[in-house]
Design a protein around this motif. Structure first.
Motif, short mmCIF file in Angstrom:
data_model
loop_
_atom_site.label_atom_id
_atom_site.label_comp_id
_atom_site.label_asym_id
_atom_site.label_seq_id
_atom_site.Cartn_x
_atom_site.Cartn_y
_atom_site.Cartn_z
N GLY A 119 0.87 -1.23 0.13
CA GLY A 119 0.00 -0.02 -0.06
C GLY A 119 0.93 0.96 -0.03
O GLY A 119 2.15 1.21 -0.58
N VAL A 120 0.18 2.24 0.67
CA VAL A 120 1.05 3.63 0.72
C VAL A 120 1.96 3.69 1.83
O VAL A 120 1.38 3.45 2.84
N ILE A 121 3.19 3.60 1.83
CA ILE A 121 4.13 3.52 2.70
C ILE A 121 5.30 4.64 2.79
O ILE A 121 5.28 5.42 1.80
N ARG A 122 5.76 4.72 3.98
CA ARG A 122 6.66 5.99 3.96
C ARG A 122 8.18 5.41 4.28
O ARG A 122 8.39 4.49 5.14
N SER A 123 9.21 5.64 3.60
CA SER A 123 10.54 5.13 3.68
C SER A 123 11.62 6.22 3.54
O SER A 123 11.31 7.34 2.96
N CYS A 124 12.88 5.84 4.10
CA CYS A 124 13.73 6.78 4.09
C CYS A 124 14.18 6.70 2.58
O CYS A 124 14.22 5.82 1.82
N LEU A 125 15.03 7.65 2.12
CA LEU A 125 15.45 7.68 0.73
C LEU A 125 16.50 6.56 0.14
O LEU A 125 16.28 6.08 -0.69
#
Length: 247
Positions: free
Chosen positions: A84-90
């Protein structure tokens, strides 16, 4: 940015930028929205399931999820099973790939010159605060079911930048990568025997022209079935569907 590359340095990034990184020998790219502080919000199917065709292609193409390396990221933790929609470091988003920026409001000449799809669009980007609002809203509420042809990571990033959705159900989404693949396939299928009498140079010009026109008319910036949809409406639909599934 030039015709040959959209590569960008990390220090040049600004919150609201649409970025991408090529995967699997440049077969496809994974897209997301840079939100600042070295973090990216992006849309993924699941680890090992980038295209989800149920065929050997699922194993051939690496997942858009941060690739499991055995080491847990100190910033993101273990994201290998998230979807799904996730947040990750670069770093996790790039998965050892190089960093590129997706271009908006390009001229028709530049769009056609960039033969590879999924790198730019004729469509205009909204202000960065609107882009970030959409990305954060969808991070909280989701972006629907992942679908390679109608709702993939590039579709997500383009929606965050433009607010545009495709209203017809029979066509592909906003993804420039898929539009390019579709254009290439249709060009091959329609380069028939009637062109065999054409010189090699003439044939190449004709085939190249057909491919470019197909890509051009499929771009979200000029499609008539692309409509502006407020993220609040999209989030409301997603929440309703989630409740129905739980019932």
């Amino acid at each position: 940015m030039g015709v040959l590359s959209n590569k960008i340095a990390r220090e040049e990034l600004k919150p609201g930028d649409h970025i991408y990184s090529w995967r699997t020998a440049y077969i496809y790219a994974h897209h997301g929205i840079y939100v600042g502080n070295s973090m990216v919000i992006h849309f993924t199917r699941a680890a090992g399931q980038e295209i989800g065709t149920g065929t050997f292609l699922d194993k051939l193409l690496l997942s858009s999820s941060p690739s499991p390396t055995g080491a847990i990221c100190p910033v993101c933790g273990d994201q290998s099973k998230l979807h799904g929609v996730i947040r990750s470091c670069l770093d996790c988003f790039l998965a050892r790939g190089k960093l590129y920026i997706f271009e908006y409001s390009v001229s028709p000449a530049l769009f056609i010159a960039k033969v590879r799809g999924g790198t730019c669009t004729l469509a205009s980007s909204d202000p960065s605060e609107e882009v970030l609002h959409r990305a954060e809203s969808l991070f909280d509420k989701g972006f629907g079911m992942y679908n390679l042809f109608k709702n993939n990571c590039e579709d997500f990033a383009i929606y965050c930048k433009t607010g545009l959705l495709i209203e017809t159900t029979y066509s592909v989404g906003r993804s420039g990568q898929l539009s390019a693949f579709t254009a290439a396939a249709s060009t091959v299928m329609s380069s028939p025997l009637r062109f065999l009498t054409t010189s090699t140079g003439g044939l190449m010009v004709m085939v190249g022209g057909m491919y470019s026109i197909s890509r051009f008319i499929a771009d979200v910036g000029i499609r008539r079935d692309a409509v502006k949809v407020p993220v609040e409406r999209l989030v409301m639909v997603e929440a309703t569907q989630h409740v129905e599934v739980k019932k």
